[in-house]
Write an enzyme that holds these catalytic residues in place. Structure first.
Site, PDB file in Angstrom:
ATOM      1  N   ASP A   1       0.809  -1.221   0.000  1.00 21.93           N
ATOM      2  CA  ASP A   1       0.000   0.000   0.000  1.00 21.93           C
ATOM      3  C   ASP A   1       0.843   1.272   0.000  1.00 21.93           C
ATOM      4  O   ASP A   1       0.453   2.286   0.561  1.00 21.93           O
ATOM      5  CB  ASP A   1      -0.968   0.007   1.208  1.00 21.93           C
ATOM      6  CG  ASP A   1      -1.780  -1.269   1.269  1.00 21.93           C
ATOM      7  OD1 ASP A   1      -2.250  -1.707   0.216  1.00 21.93           O
ATOM      8  OD2 ASP A   1      -1.927  -1.832   2.376  1.00 21.93           O
TER       9      ASP A   1
ATOM     10  N   LYS B   1       1.742   2.187  -5.287  1.00 24.03           N
ATOM     11  CA  LYS B   1       2.518   1.737  -6.454  1.00 24.03           C
ATOM     12  C   LYS B   1       1.994   2.332  -7.775  1.00 24.03           C
ATOM     13  O   LYS B   1       2.736   2.459  -8.742  1.00 24.03           O
ATOM     14  CB  LYS B   1       2.559   0.205  -6.477  1.00 24.03           C
ATOM     15  CG  LYS B   1       3.381  -0.331  -5.277  1.00 24.03           C
ATOM     16  CD  LYS B   1       3.409  -1.828  -5.188  1.00 24.03           C
ATOM     17  CE  LYS B   1       2.215  -2.438  -4.521  1.00 24.03           C
ATOM     18  NZ  LYS B   1       2.194  -2.337  -3.035  1.00 24.03           N
TER      19      LYS B   1
ATOM     20  N   GLY C   1      -4.572  -4.461  -3.492  1.00 24.02           N
ATOM     21  CA  GLY C   1      -5.594  -3.422  -3.606  1.00 24.02           C
ATOM     22  C   GLY C   1      -4.905  -2.140  -3.987  1.00 24.02           C
ATOM     23  O   GLY C   1      -4.069  -1.640  -3.251  1.00 24.02           O
ATOM     24  N   HIS C   2      -5.205  -1.651  -5.175  1.00 23.96           N
ATOM     25  CA  HIS C   2      -4.595  -0.404  -5.630  1.00 23.96           C
ATOM     26  C   HIS C   2      -5.692   0.636  -5.833  1.00 23.96           C
ATOM     27  O   HIS C   2      -6.615   0.407  -6.593  1.00 23.96           O
ATOM     28  CB  HIS C   2      -3.875  -0.597  -6.970  1.00 23.96           C
ATOM     29  CG  HIS C   2      -2.948  -1.773  -6.996  1.00 23.96           C
ATOM     30  ND1 HIS C   2      -1.827  -1.850  -6.205  1.00 23.96           N
ATOM     31  CD2 HIS C   2      -2.975  -2.920  -7.708  1.00 23.96           C
ATOM     32  CE1 HIS C   2      -1.203  -2.989  -6.443  1.00 23.96           C
ATOM     33  NE2 HIS C   2      -1.888  -3.663  -7.348  1.00 23.96           N
TER      34      HIS C   2
ATOM     35  N   GLN D   1       1.791  -6.494  -3.493  1.00 19.76           N
ATOM     36  CA  GLN D   1       2.372  -6.626  -2.154  1.00 19.76           C
ATOM     37  C   GLN D   1       3.708  -5.889  -2.065  1.00 19.76           C
ATOM     38  O   GLN D   1       3.855  -4.888  -2.723  1.00 19.76           O
ATOM     39  CB  GLN D   1       2.525  -8.105  -1.740  1.00 19.76           C
ATOM     40  CG  GLN D   1       1.198  -8.814  -1.535  1.00 19.76           C
ATOM     41  CD  GLN D   1       0.501  -9.162  -2.839  1.00 19.76           C
ATOM     42  OE1 GLN D   1       1.080  -9.782  -3.712  1.00 19.76           O
ATOM     43  NE2 GLN D   1      -0.739  -8.777  -2.974  1.00 19.76           N
TER      44      GLN D   1
HETATM   45  P1  GDP Z   1      -0.730   0.135  -3.589  1.00 25.18           P
HETATM   46  O1  GDP Z   1      -1.280  -1.097  -2.960  1.00 25.18           O
HETATM   47  O2  GDP Z   1       0.752   0.276  -3.429  1.00 25.18           O
HETATM   48  O3  GDP Z   1      -1.162   0.291  -5.021  1.00 25.18           O
HETATM   49  O4  GDP Z   1      -1.347   1.368  -2.778  1.00 25.18           O
HETATM   50  P2  GDP Z   1      -2.859   1.569  -2.279  1.00 25.18           P
HETATM   51  O5  GDP Z   1      -3.674   2.046  -3.424  1.00 25.18           O
HETATM   52  O6  GDP Z   1      -3.347   0.387  -1.515  1.00 25.18           O
HETATM   53  O7  GDP Z   1      -2.644   2.709  -1.200  1.00 25.18           O
HETATM   54  C1  GDP Z   1      -2.074   3.934  -1.523  1.00 25.18           C
HETATM   55  C2  GDP Z   1      -3.096   5.067  -1.250  1.00 25.18           C
HETATM   56  O8  GDP Z   1      -2.400   6.280  -1.131  1.00 25.18           O
HETATM   57  C3  GDP Z   1      -4.106   5.281  -2.358  1.00 25.18           C
HETATM   58  O9  GDP Z   1      -5.338   5.596  -1.771  1.00 25.18           O
HETATM   59  C4  GDP Z   1      -3.540   6.467  -3.151  1.00 25.18           C
HETATM   60  O10 GDP Z   1      -4.543   7.239  -3.780  1.00 25.18           O
HETATM   61  C5  GDP Z   1      -2.900   7.252  -2.047  1.00 25.18           C
HETATM   62  N1  GDP Z   1      -1.719   8.022  -2.457  1.00 25.18           N
HETATM   63  C6  GDP Z   1      -0.742   7.684  -3.338  1.00 25.18           C
HETATM   64  N2  GDP Z   1       0.223   8.610  -3.361  1.00 25.18           N
HETATM   65  C7  GDP Z   1      -0.150   9.555  -2.458  1.00 25.18           C
HETATM   66  C8  GDP Z   1       0.459  10.772  -1.995  1.00 25.18           C
HETATM   67  O11 GDP Z   1       1.538  11.172  -2.402  1.00 25.18           O
HETATM   68  N3  GDP Z   1      -0.245  11.467  -1.026  1.00 25.18           N
HETATM   69  C9  GDP Z   1      -1.440  11.052  -0.527  1.00 25.18           C
HETATM   70  N4  GDP Z   1      -2.037  11.782   0.406  1.00 25.18           N
HETATM   71  N5  GDP Z   1      -2.029   9.918  -0.944  1.00 25.18           N
HETATM   72  C10 GDP Z   1      -1.383   9.182  -1.885  1.00 25.18           C
HETATM   73  P1  IMO Z   2      -0.912  -4.311  -2.164  1.00 21.05           P
HETATM   74  O1  IMO Z   2      -0.546  -4.805  -3.531  1.00 21.05           O
HETATM   75  C1  IMO Z   2      -0.916  -4.901   2.164  1.00 21.05           C
HETATM   76  C2  IMO Z   2      -1.011  -9.044   3.609  1.00 21.05           C
HETATM   77  C3  IMO Z   2      -2.263  -9.502   4.339  1.00 21.05           C
HETATM   78  C4  IMO Z   2      -1.663 -10.534   5.291  1.00 21.05           C
HETATM   79  C5  IMO Z   2      -0.565 -11.172   4.446  1.00 21.05           C
HETATM   80  C6  IMO Z   2      -0.970 -12.488   3.795  1.00 21.05           C
HETATM   81  O2  IMO Z   2      -2.191  -3.552  -2.104  1.00 21.05           O
HETATM   82  O3  IMO Z   2       0.234  -3.586  -1.528  1.00 21.05           O
HETATM   83  P2  IMO Z   2      -2.545 -13.092   1.745  1.00 21.05           P
HETATM   84  O4  IMO Z   2      -4.022 -12.869   1.556  1.00 21.05           O
HETATM   85  O5  IMO Z   2      -1.700 -12.482   0.694  1.00 21.05           O
HETATM   86  O6  IMO Z   2      -2.222 -14.544   1.990  1.00 21.05           O
HETATM   87  O7  IMO Z   2      -2.219 -12.338   3.144  1.00 21.05           O
HETATM   88  O8  IMO Z   2      -0.228 -10.220   3.444  1.00 21.05           O
HETATM   89  N1  IMO Z   2      -1.240  -8.478   2.270  1.00 21.05           N
HETATM   90  C7  IMO Z   2      -1.170  -7.172   1.980  1.00 21.05           C
HETATM   91  N2  IMO Z   2      -0.958  -6.104   2.774  1.00 21.05           N
HETATM   92  N3  IMO Z   2      -1.041  -4.719   0.830  1.00 21.05           N
HETATM   93  C8  IMO Z   2      -1.229  -5.786   0.004  1.00 21.05           C
HETATM   94  O9  IMO Z   2      -1.215  -5.669  -1.336  1.00 21.05           O
HETATM   95  C9  IMO Z   2      -1.342  -7.081   0.579  1.00 21.05           C
HETATM   96  N4  IMO Z   2      -1.533  -8.330   0.075  1.00 21.05           N
HETATM   97  C10 IMO Z   2      -1.467  -9.168   1.126  1.00 21.05           C
HETATM   98  O10 IMO Z   2      -2.883  -8.440   5.023  1.00 21.05           O
HETATM   99  O11 IMO Z   2      -1.045  -9.886   6.372  1.00 21.05           O
HETATM  100 MG    MG Z   3      -2.818  -1.705  -1.693  1.00 19.62          MG
END
Ligand code: GDP
Ligand code: IMO
Ligand code: MG
Length: 429
Positions: A13, A16, A40-41, A223
C-alpha cells in the site's frame, strides 16, 4: 531503457500506482507478475477513483497492453467482475493477455484460506481470505490448476479430482466442513473457458518479443518486500515473491533484461495483518497517520497499522531488489507534525543493530532508535518542484535519501495523479 520493475519497499500500500503514472507516457505493456486479488490499488485520475485488485493499475493508461503473467494466481470470477466494472467506466480492457501457465484460485482455495486462519487462532496471519496461500501451496505441491487446463475438460476433471481427493478429507475430518464436489468446481471453471480463450497467450514469448522491438514494459509488483515469502517477515507474509526477482520468474523475462527497479516507499510505514512492525505506533500519532493518510485497506477495509519511517527497512529493500530509484509517497500526510521521528537503527536486547536482523525473534524484539527531524506546517499538495517544498520537508527527504540506500527520484504530495515532485526523470535513466 525499456523494462521497469515497480515494487513495494515496505509492507504494501505504498501507492505503487504513482510510479506507473510517472511512466505512463511511455508504457506499451504493463505486467502483473505475482499475487492475485489480495492486492488493492486505489488510483485517482481527475475526479475518478478506481480500486483495482487483480488487474495492474497500469491498465488505466490509454493504449497500454495489460498482461497477467505466469506468476499470478487468478480468481476468474473476480477477473471478469473487474474487467466489466472497468469497461462500464470507459476503460479499454480489450487487449488484456493472460498467461496459459498462471494458476487458478478456486472455491476450495478460498474455503481453505478461511478455515486455516481460524484454526491458527492466535498465530493467524491475517490474510485477505482470497485463497492466495492455498492456491500457491497447490502450485508448489504440483496439484494446481492452470489456465490452460480449462481448455481440456478431461484433464481438468482429473486434476480437480486429484486436488480435491486429499482436501475433502481435510475439510470434512479436520475442519468439519462439507465436502466439495468435483463437478461443482469443474462446471464453474468450464463456464469461463470460452470467454477467457481469446485472452490466453504465451505471455513470456509476447513480452520478450516486445522487448526485442524496443517496447517499454512495466512490471508492477503486488504486495511488497517485507511480505515476500523468502525475504519478508516469514511467516507473516504473502505466498509469492513480491521482490524484483519475482518479476523474472513470474513473467519469463530474464533478470538481465530488467533495466530499472523502482521501489515505492511511503514517507512513514503501514502494515495490514499480523507480524512484527518495530516502528508501530499505538498512540495519537498513529491515529493521526491513519486518519490523515486514510490508511484503510483497499481490499478488506481493515484499518492499517501505522508507524514512523524505518530506514533499515528501506535500505534492506534497496539491497534485496536492486532499487535504482525510490518514489516516496504521501509526504503531504506528515504536514502539521512538529517533529518527525525516523528509525535509524534498532536496539536488540541492548545492542545497536543497523540492519534488519536476520533472526525472526530479534526482529520481534527490535526497538527502534529514533532520530527526530523538524516538521513543517505549510500545505505542500501544490508543490511541483523540490524547491517548492518547505526547507524542513526538503531536509526530511534528503536525510531519508542518505539513509535509504538509493536516490529518491520522485515525491508524492497528494493522492492525485499530478500531485508529484519529480527530482530525476525516471524515463531518462
Ligand atoms: P498500492 O497497494 O501500493 O497500489 O497502494 P494503495 O492504493 O493500496 O494505497 C495507496 C493510497 O495512497 C491510495 O489511496 C492512493 O490514492 C494514495 N496516495 C498515493 N500517493 C499519495 C500521496 O503522495 N499522497 C497522498 N495523500 N495519498 C497518496
Ligand atoms: P498491495 O498490492 C498490504 C497481507 C495480508 C496478510 C498477508 C498475507 O495492495 O500492496 P494473503 O491474503 O496475501 O495470503 O495475506 O499479506 N497483504 C497485503 N498487505 N497490501 C497488500 O497488497 C497485501 N496483500 C497481502 O494483510 O497480512
Ligand atoms: Mg494496496
Amino acid at each position: 531503457m525499456p523494462a521497469f520493475v515497480i515494487i513495494g519497499a515496505q509492507w504494501g500500500d505504498e501507492g505503487k500506482g504513482k510510479a506507473t503514472d510517472l511512466l505512463s507516457s511511455r508504457i506499451d505493456y504493463v505486467v502483473k507478475f505475482n499475487g492475485g486479488n489480495n492486492a488493492g490499488h486505489t488510483v485517482v485520475v481527475g475526479d475518478e477513483k478506481y480500486a483495482l485488485h487483480l488487474l495492474p493499475s497500469g491498465i488505466l493508461t490509454d493504449g497500454v497492453i495489460p498482461v497477467i503473467a505466469n506468476g499470478v494466481v487468478i480468481d476468474i470470477e473476480v477477473l471478469f467482475e473487474e474487467l466489466e466494472a472497468l469497461s462500464a467506466r470507459g476503460v479499454d480492457v480489450s487487449r488484456l493477455l493472460v498467461s496459459a501457465n498462471a494458476h487458478v484460485i478456486t472455491q476450495y482455495h478460498r474455503t481453505l484460506d478461511k478455515v486455516t486462519e481460524r484454526f491458527l487462532g492466535k498465530r493467524q496471519i491475517g490474510t485477505t481470505g482470497r485463497g492466495i496461500g492455498p492456491a500457491y501451496a497447490d502450485k508448489i505441491n504440483r496439484v494446481g490448476i492452470r489456465i490452460q487446463d480449462l481448455f481440456d475438460e478431461n484433464i481438468l476433471r482429473q486434476k480437480v479430482e486429484g486436488a480435491l481427493h486429499q482436501k475433502n478429507h481435510l475439510l470434512v475430518k479436520i475442519y468439519n466442513r462439507r465436502a466439495i464436489a468435483v463437478d461443482e468446481i469443474v462446471n464453474d471453471l468450464l463456464s469461463y473457458a470460452e470467454r477467457l480463450r481469446p485472452m490466453v497467450a504465451d505471455t513470456g514469448l509476447v513480452l520478450n518479443r516486445a522487448l526485442d522491438e524496443g517496447k517499454t514494459v512495466v512490471f508492477e509488483g503486488g504486495q511488497a518486500t517485507m511480505l515476500d515469502v523468502d525475504h519478508g517477515t516469514y511467516p507473516f507474509v504473502t505466498s509469492s515473491n513480491s521482490t524484483s526477482g519475482g518479476a523474472a520468474t513470474g513473467s519469463g523475462v530474464a533478470p538481465n533484461r530488467l533495466d530499472r527497479v523502482i521501489g515505492i516507499v511511503k514517507a512513514y510505514t503501514t502494515r495490514v495483518g499480523a507480524g512484527p512492525f518495530p516502528t508501530e505506533l499505538h498512540d495519537a500519532s498513529g491515529e493521526f497517520l491513519r486518519t490523515k493518510g486514510f490508511e484503510f485497506g483497499t481490499t478488506t477495509g481493515r484499518p492499517r497499522r501505522t508507524g514512523w519511517y524505518d530506514a533499515p527497512i528501506a535500505r534492506y529493500s534497496a539491497r534485496v531488489n536492486g532499487v535504482t530509484d525510490f518514489v516516496m509517497t504521501k509526504l503531504d500526510v506528515l504536514t502539521g507534525l512538529e517533529t518527525i521521528p525516523v528509525c535509524v537503527a534498532y536496539d536488540v536486547d541492548g545492542e545497536r543493530v543497523d540492519e534488519v536482523p536476520v533472526s525472526q525473534s530479534d526482529f520481534h524484539h527490535a526497538v527502534p532508535i529514533y532520530e527526530e527531524f523538524p516538521g513543517w506546517s505549510e500545505d505542500i499538495t501544490g508543490a511541483r518542484t523540490f524547491e517548492d517544498l518547505p526547507k524542513n520537508a526538503q531536509n526530511y527527504v534528503l536525510a531519508l535519501e542518505a539513509m535509504s540506500g538509493s536516490r529518491i527520484s520522485a515525491i508524492g504530495v497528494g493522492p492525485d495523479r499530478e500531485a508529484i515532485v519529480v527530482r530525476h526523470d525516471l524515463l531518462a535513466g
